[in-house]
Design a protein around this motif. Structure first.
Motif, PDB file in Angstrom:
ATOM      1  N   VAL A 185       0.843  -1.210   0.000  1.00 42.27           N
ATOM      2  CA  VAL A 185       0.000   0.000   0.000  1.00 42.27           C
ATOM      3  C   VAL A 185       0.873   1.253   0.000  1.00 42.27           C
ATOM      4  CG1 VAL A 185      -1.662   1.312   1.383  1.00 42.27           C
ATOM      5  CG2 VAL A 185      -2.018  -1.125   0.998  1.00 42.27           C
ATOM      6  N   ASN A 186       1.949   1.213   0.774  1.00 40.83           N
ATOM      7  CA  ASN A 186       2.903   2.327   0.769  1.00 40.83           C
ATOM      8  C   ASN A 186       3.506   2.515  -0.621  1.00 40.83           C
ATOM      9  OD1 ASN A 186       5.076   4.148   2.282  1.00 40.83           O
ATOM     10  ND2 ASN A 186       6.238   2.706   1.027  1.00 40.83           N
ATOM     11  N   ASP A 187       3.955   1.416  -1.221  1.00 37.94           N
ATOM     12  CA  ASP A 187       4.611   1.499  -2.527  1.00 37.94           C
ATOM     13  C   ASP A 187       3.631   1.880  -3.634  1.00 37.94           C
ATOM     14  OD1 ASP A 187       6.726   0.639  -0.994  1.00 37.94           O
ATOM     15  OD2 ASP A 187       7.421  -0.851  -2.436  1.00 37.94           O
ATOM     16  N   ASN A 218       4.695  -5.293   6.891  1.00 41.24           N
ATOM     17  CA  ASN A 218       6.048  -5.227   6.341  1.00 41.24           C
ATOM     18  C   ASN A 218       6.487  -3.776   6.226  1.00 41.24           C
ATOM     19  OD1 ASN A 218       6.218  -8.132   5.580  1.00 41.24           O
ATOM     20  ND2 ASN A 218       4.564  -7.583   4.174  1.00 41.24           N
ATOM     21  N   ASP A 219       7.738  -3.508   6.573  1.00 43.10           N
ATOM     22  CA  ASP A 219       8.309  -2.202   6.266  1.00 43.10           C
ATOM     23  C   ASP A 219       8.684  -2.218   4.784  1.00 43.10           C
ATOM     24  OD1 ASP A 219       9.304   0.402   6.668  1.00 43.10           O
ATOM     25  OD2 ASP A 219      10.111  -0.139   8.636  1.00 43.10           O
ATOM     26  N   SER A 220       9.056  -1.068   4.234  1.00 43.96           N
ATOM     27  CA  SER A 220       9.363  -0.987   2.809  1.00 43.96           C
ATOM     28  C   SER A 220      10.741  -0.377   2.575  1.00 43.96           C
ATOM     29  CB  SER A 220       8.314  -0.134   2.081  1.00 43.96           C
ATOM     30  OG  SER A 220       8.674   0.045   0.719  1.00 43.96           O
ATOM     31  N   MET A 221      11.458  -0.919   1.615  1.00 49.43           N
ATOM     32  CA  MET A 221      12.741  -0.349   1.218  1.00 49.43           C
ATOM     33  C   MET A 221      12.561   0.892   0.348  1.00 49.43           C
ATOM     34  SD  MET A 221      15.089  -3.637   0.239  1.00 49.43           S
ATOM     35  CE  MET A 221      15.373  -4.984   1.387  1.00 49.43           C
ATOM     36  N   ASN A 222      11.324   1.150  -0.083  1.00 53.24           N
ATOM     37  CA  ASN A 222      11.091   2.190  -1.078  1.00 53.24           C
ATOM     38  C   ASN A 222      10.314   3.374  -0.535  1.00 53.24           C
ATOM     39  OD1 ASN A 222      12.104   0.520  -3.362  1.00 53.24           O
ATOM     40  ND2 ASN A 222      10.386  -0.754  -2.733  1.00 53.24           N
ATOM     41  N   GLU A 223      10.486   4.498  -1.195  1.00 55.00           N
ATOM     42  CA  GLU A 223       9.678   5.672  -0.885  1.00 55.00           C
ATOM     43  C   GLU A 223       8.235   5.417  -1.314  1.00 55.00           C
ATOM     44  OE1 GLU A 223      10.720   8.294   0.795  1.00 55.00           O
ATOM     45  OE2 GLU A 223      12.725   7.425   0.931  1.00 55.00           O
ATOM     46  N   LYS A 228       7.367  -0.647  -6.305  1.00 56.45           N
ATOM     47  CA  LYS A 228       8.455  -1.631  -6.470  1.00 56.45           C
ATOM     48  C   LYS A 228       8.288  -2.900  -5.642  1.00 56.45           C
ATOM     49  CE  LYS A 228      12.143   1.401  -8.042  1.00 56.45           C
ATOM     50  NZ  LYS A 228      13.449   2.000  -7.728  1.00 56.45           N
ATOM     51  N   ASP A 229       7.655  -2.827  -4.468  1.00 60.46           N
ATOM     52  CA  ASP A 229       7.422  -4.020  -3.651  1.00 60.46           C
ATOM     53  C   ASP A 229       8.710  -4.694  -3.187  1.00 60.46           C
ATOM     54  OD1 ASP A 229       6.421  -6.225  -2.343  1.00 60.46           O
ATOM     55  OD2 ASP A 229       5.752  -7.260  -4.139  1.00 60.46           O
ATOM     56  N   ARG A 230       9.420  -4.026  -2.295  1.00 60.33           N
ATOM     57  CA  ARG A 230      10.588  -4.640  -1.661  1.00 60.33           C
ATOM     58  C   ARG A 230      10.446  -4.493  -0.156  1.00 60.33           C
ATOM     59  NH1 ARG A 230      15.640  -1.963  -3.556  1.00 60.33           N
ATOM     60  NH2 ARG A 230      16.733  -3.787  -2.752  1.00 60.33           N
ATOM     61  N   HIS A 231      10.199  -5.618   0.511  1.00 59.10           N
ATOM     62  CA  HIS A 231       9.949  -5.602   1.947  1.00 59.10           C
ATOM     63  C   HIS A 231      11.235  -5.286   2.717  1.00 59.10           C
ATOM     64  CE1 HIS A 231       6.286  -8.540   1.527  1.00 59.10           C
ATOM     65  NE2 HIS A 231       6.222  -7.504   0.713  1.00 59.10           N
TER      66      HIS A 231
END
Length: 289
Positions: A185-187, A218-223, A228-231
Motif C-alpha cells: 500500500v505504501n509502494d 512489512n516495512d518498505s525499502m522504497n519511498e 516496487k514491492d521490496r519488503h
C-alpha cells in the motif's frame, strides 16, 4: 479484552509438515500464522493425509491458537487474457487450494489478484471476476482475500478502486475479503505513515473496512509511490516502527491477524543459514513503544 493476533509466514516441509508449521509459529511466540500449502512457485502438493493435520490442530488447541491463514501460490494468474491455458490452470488450482485451505482448518485464502500482462487493467479485472465467479458459490466454505498490490509491472490491485471493481463484478462477493499489505500500500502511493486513518476512510468508502481479513505487516525499502514491492525489516524501512506499531494496535483491527513477511537476517559469522527475524519483531510490535 480482545487479544492482539500477530504472527508470521512459516514453512511447511519435512516429515512434520503442518505440525512443524505450528511449532515454528510457537517458537516465535506467535498466536497466529500464515503458510503456503506447498512451494509458492509451483503446483506440486502433498496429499492431505501426509500433512499431519490432526496433530497440528491438537497443538494449536493446546497453545490457544485459534486461526491461521493460507496464501495461494504466485503462479495463479486469473487476470491473464493472453494465454487461455494459464487462466485454466489458475482456475483449476485455485479451486483445489480452496479445498485444501478448508481441509486444513483455515477460513481465509490470500490471493494476488493477478497481472494483465499488457492488456490493460479493465480487461484483467474482467478476467479476474470471470474466474472468481467460476469458483465462488454461496456455499464456498472459505473466503478469498484479495491482496493489495504495490503496482509493479502489470499488477492489478494497486488501488482500492481496482479491488472494488473486482468486488462489483463478483456475484458472491460476500465470499471475498482483502489482505492489506503495508509495504504494498505504501509502494502504491497511499500515505499510511502520516494518515493511516485517512487511508482507511478511503478504503471504507470503496469496499468497507470490515472486509479486511488479514494484514501483512512489512516495512518498505522504497519511498511512497515507488511501485516496487521490496519488503524491509520492521523499523528498517521508509514506513518505520512507529507507523507500523500504530497500525498493528489500531482499535478497529485488533483481532484481525497481522502477519509478518519481513526478510530473513544475515546469519552470524560461521553459520550458513539466514535467521528468521520474527520472534524479535513480533515482540517489538506486541509491546508498547
Amino acid at each position: 479484552m480482545n487479544e492482539l493476533k500477530i504472527g508470521s509466514h512459516v514453512g511447511m516441509n519435512g516429515k512434520e509438515m503442518f505440525l512443524g508449521s505450528v511449532k515454528e509459529a510457537l517458537s516465535y511466540e506467535a498466536n497466529t500464522f500464515m503458510l503456503y500449502t506447498g512451494a509458492p512457485q509451483n503446483t506440486k502438493r502433498k496429499e492431505l493425509s501426509q500433512l499431519n493435520i490432526p496433530q497440528a490442530h491438537a497443538l494449536m488447541k493446546e497453545a490457544g491458537i485459534q486461526d491461521f491463514v493460507v496464501h495461494a501460490p504466485y503462479i495463479i494468474n486469473l487476470a491473464n487474457t493472453v494465454k487461455s491455458e494459464t487462466f485454466e490452470l489458475a482456475l483449476q488450482f485455485l479451486a483445489l487450494e480452496t479445498e485444501r485451505t478448508v481441509a486444513m482448518g483455515s477460513h481465509t485464502l490470500i490471493l494476488h489478484p493477478g497481472s494483465h500482462v499488457g492488456e490493460g487493467s479493465e480487461k484483467g479485472i474482467r478476467k479476474i471476476t470471470e474466474g472468481l465467479n467460476a469458483i465462488l458459490t454461496k456455499d464456498t466454505p472459505c473466503y478469498i482475500a484479495l491482496e493489495t498490490m504495490a503496482g509493479k509491472g502489470s499488477e492489478i490491485g494497486r488501488s482500492f478502486q481496482e479491488l472494488a471493481a473486482i468486488y462489483d463484478g463478483v456475484v458472491h462477493s460476500e465470499k471475498l475479503r482483502v489482505c492489506f499489505d503495508t509495504c504494498h500500500v505504501n509502494d502504491a502511493g497511499y500515505d499510511i505513515v502520516n494518515d493511516f486513518d485517512g487511508v482507511i476512510d478511503e478504503f471504507h468508502r470503496l469496499i468497507g473496512k470490515d472486509q479486511i481479513a488479514v494484514f501483512h505487516i512489512n516495512d518498505s525499502m522504497n519511498e511512497r509511490g515507488a511501485a516496487k514491492d521490496r519488503h524491509a525489516n520492521i523499523g528498517q524501512g521508509t514506513i518505520g516502527l512507529t507507523a507500523l506499531h500504530r497500525i498493528v494496535h489500531h482499535p478497529d483491527f485488533i483481532t484481525v491477524p497481522k502477519i509478518l513477511e519481513t526478510p530473513y537476517l544475515d546469519s552470524p559469522e560461521g553459520q550458513k543459514k539466514a535467521i528468521p527475524p520474527y520472534k524479535e519483531e513480533i515482540a517489538l510490535l506486541r509491546h508498547p513503544l
